[in-house]
Design a protein around this motif. Structure first.
Motif, PDB file in Angstrom:
ATOM      1  N   ILE A   1       0.869  -1.169   0.000  1.00 43.24           N
ATOM      2  CA  ILE A   1       0.000   0.000   0.000  1.00 43.24           C
ATOM      3  C   ILE A   1       0.909   1.222   0.000  1.00 43.24           C
ATOM      4  CG2 ILE A   1      -1.841   1.244   1.183  1.00 43.24           C
ATOM      5  CD1 ILE A   1      -2.641  -1.388   2.535  1.00 43.24           C
ATOM      6  N   GLY A   2       0.964   1.908  -1.132  1.00 47.61           N
ATOM      7  CA  GLY A   2       1.913   3.001  -1.257  1.00 47.61           C
ATOM      8  C   GLY A   2       3.327   2.482  -1.185  1.00 47.61           C
ATOM      9  N   GLU A   3       4.122   3.033  -0.283  1.00 46.69           N
ATOM     10  CA  GLU A   3       5.516   2.608  -0.124  1.00 46.69           C
ATOM     11  C   GLU A   3       5.703   1.755   1.127  1.00 46.69           C
ATOM     12  OE1 GLU A   3       7.777   2.966  -2.528  1.00 46.69           O
ATOM     13  OE2 GLU A   3       6.018   3.744  -3.589  1.00 46.69           O
ATOM     14  N   ARG A   4       4.643   1.080   1.546  1.00 48.39           N
ATOM     15  CA  ARG A   4       4.701   0.213   2.713  1.00 48.39           C
ATOM     16  C   ARG A   4       4.170  -1.173   2.363  1.00 48.39           C
ATOM     17  NH1 ARG A   4       7.427   3.894   4.114  1.00 48.39           N
ATOM     18  NH2 ARG A   4       7.089   5.339   5.849  1.00 48.39           N
ATOM     19  N   VAL A   5       4.681  -2.179   3.044  1.00 46.17           N
ATOM     20  CA  VAL A   5       4.202  -3.548   2.924  1.00 46.17           C
ATOM     21  C   VAL A   5       3.461  -3.895   4.205  1.00 46.17           C
ATOM     22  CG1 VAL A   5       4.874  -5.975   2.758  1.00 46.17           C
ATOM     23  CG2 VAL A   5       6.068  -4.244   1.389  1.00 46.17           C
ATOM     24  N   HIS A   6       2.266  -4.459   4.062  1.00 46.48           N
ATOM     25  CA  HIS A   6       1.474  -4.896   5.211  1.00 46.48           C
ATOM     26  C   HIS A   6       1.419  -6.423   5.159  1.00 46.48           C
ATOM     27  CE1 HIS A   6      -0.518  -0.840   6.080  1.00 46.48           C
ATOM     28  NE2 HIS A   6       0.213  -0.641   5.000  1.00 46.48           N
ATOM     29  N   ARG A   7       1.864  -7.051   6.229  1.00 44.84           N
ATOM     30  CA  ARG A   7       1.881  -8.519   6.241  1.00 44.84           C
ATOM     31  C   ARG A   7       1.460  -9.022   7.618  1.00 44.84           C
ATOM     32  NH1 ARG A   7       7.005 -11.025   7.787  1.00 44.84           N
ATOM     33  NH2 ARG A   7       7.039 -12.385   5.968  1.00 44.84           N
TER      34      ARG A   7
END
Length: 262
Positions: A19-25
């Motif tokens: 999401i944008g310049e972030r990774v959500h895990r």
């Protein structure tokens, strides 16, 4: 804003999103240990790992999205070059230097099964430097990702894990096309030199590499025995037999590796 489902490994198949310049895990049993280590690396100024930015509203961890190329199977030709190999070794050396002095929280669970007791130690290593977990730019390794298996080890264990995949330690029948024709002993010497490993430590490194093959076999069996779908599939597809062939290959080629051939 960019929204993208990212390729994932054995632990979180299909569940990583950018999401944008972030990774959500999703978090897991060992996430507290991972978060503590990533925060330490940030404090030291080590730029070769994603930053940890806390949890989102769904309880997922938020990490930097690292721009670059990840050499997922089949391994592309550029990822099998000597230059790529040496860059992984140099980045691993910098990671180990940054890890010096870090003491994980005593109550933070570490991954199972743990590395063999023979290779226990105090330096936190990545312990899973498969090609899928290395980000490249312009043919050089710039970052390691997926620190789920980080844990205190003898540094030689972490080097051995990396070499098992980047040399690679494989029976000839199991080599990917990109590695056909490479000279393992030459690549072994290059990696050791780029990492800065003393000549007298190289025989012990080969012992660690053999133990890595045995450990990898046991790792698959451990998680398949717990019913983890990805590892059940891996075992059914012959992953354990491949690790056993790798161990036999290493036995046959030990002297050649030390001599720079093989």
């Amino acid at each position: 804003m960019v929204y993208e489902v990212l390729p994932s490994g054995q632990s979180h198949p299909g569940r990583l999103v950018r999401i944008g310049e972030r990774v959500h895990r999703p978090t897991g049993a060992y996430s507290a240990a991972v978060h503590g280590f990533l925060l330490h690396l940030e404090r030291t100024g080590f730029a070769g790992a994603p930053r940890f930015h806390g949890l989102d509203g769904e309880g997922r961890e938020i990490l930097d999205y690292v721009q670059g190329e990840v050499p997922r199977p089949p391994v592309p030709g550029w990822a099998a070059t000597d230059e790529a190999l040496e860059s992984v070794a140099r980045l691993l050396r910098r990671l180990h230097d940054a890890s010096e002095g870090y003491v994980p929280e005593a109550d933070a669970p570490q991954h199972e099964p743990p590395p063999p007791a023979t290779w226990s130690g105090t330096l936190v290593g990545h312990n899973d430097l498969v090609p899928d977990n290395v980000v490249f730019r312009d043919g050089s390794a710039v970052a390691f990702i997926d620190f789920d298996l980080c844990a205190p080890v003898d540094p030689l264990w972490d080097v051995a894990v990396a070499l098992r995949h980047w040399l690679p330690i494989r029976d000839e029948a199991d080599l990917e096309p990109a590695h056909l024709g490479t000279v393992p002993g030459h690549r072994f010497a290059l990696f050791c030199a780029a990492y800065g490993l003393a000549d007298e430590d190289r025989p012990r490194l080969l012992d660690a590499m053999l133990d890595c093959c045995v450990y990898a076999d046991g790792f698959v069996r451990f998680h398949a025995g717990r019913g983890v779908p990805a590892w059940v599939t891996a075992m059914a597809e012959g992953r354990c037999e491949r690790h056993q062939r790798s161990a036999r290959w290493l036995h046959r080629n030990r002297d050649a590796l030390l001599g720079g051939s093989g």
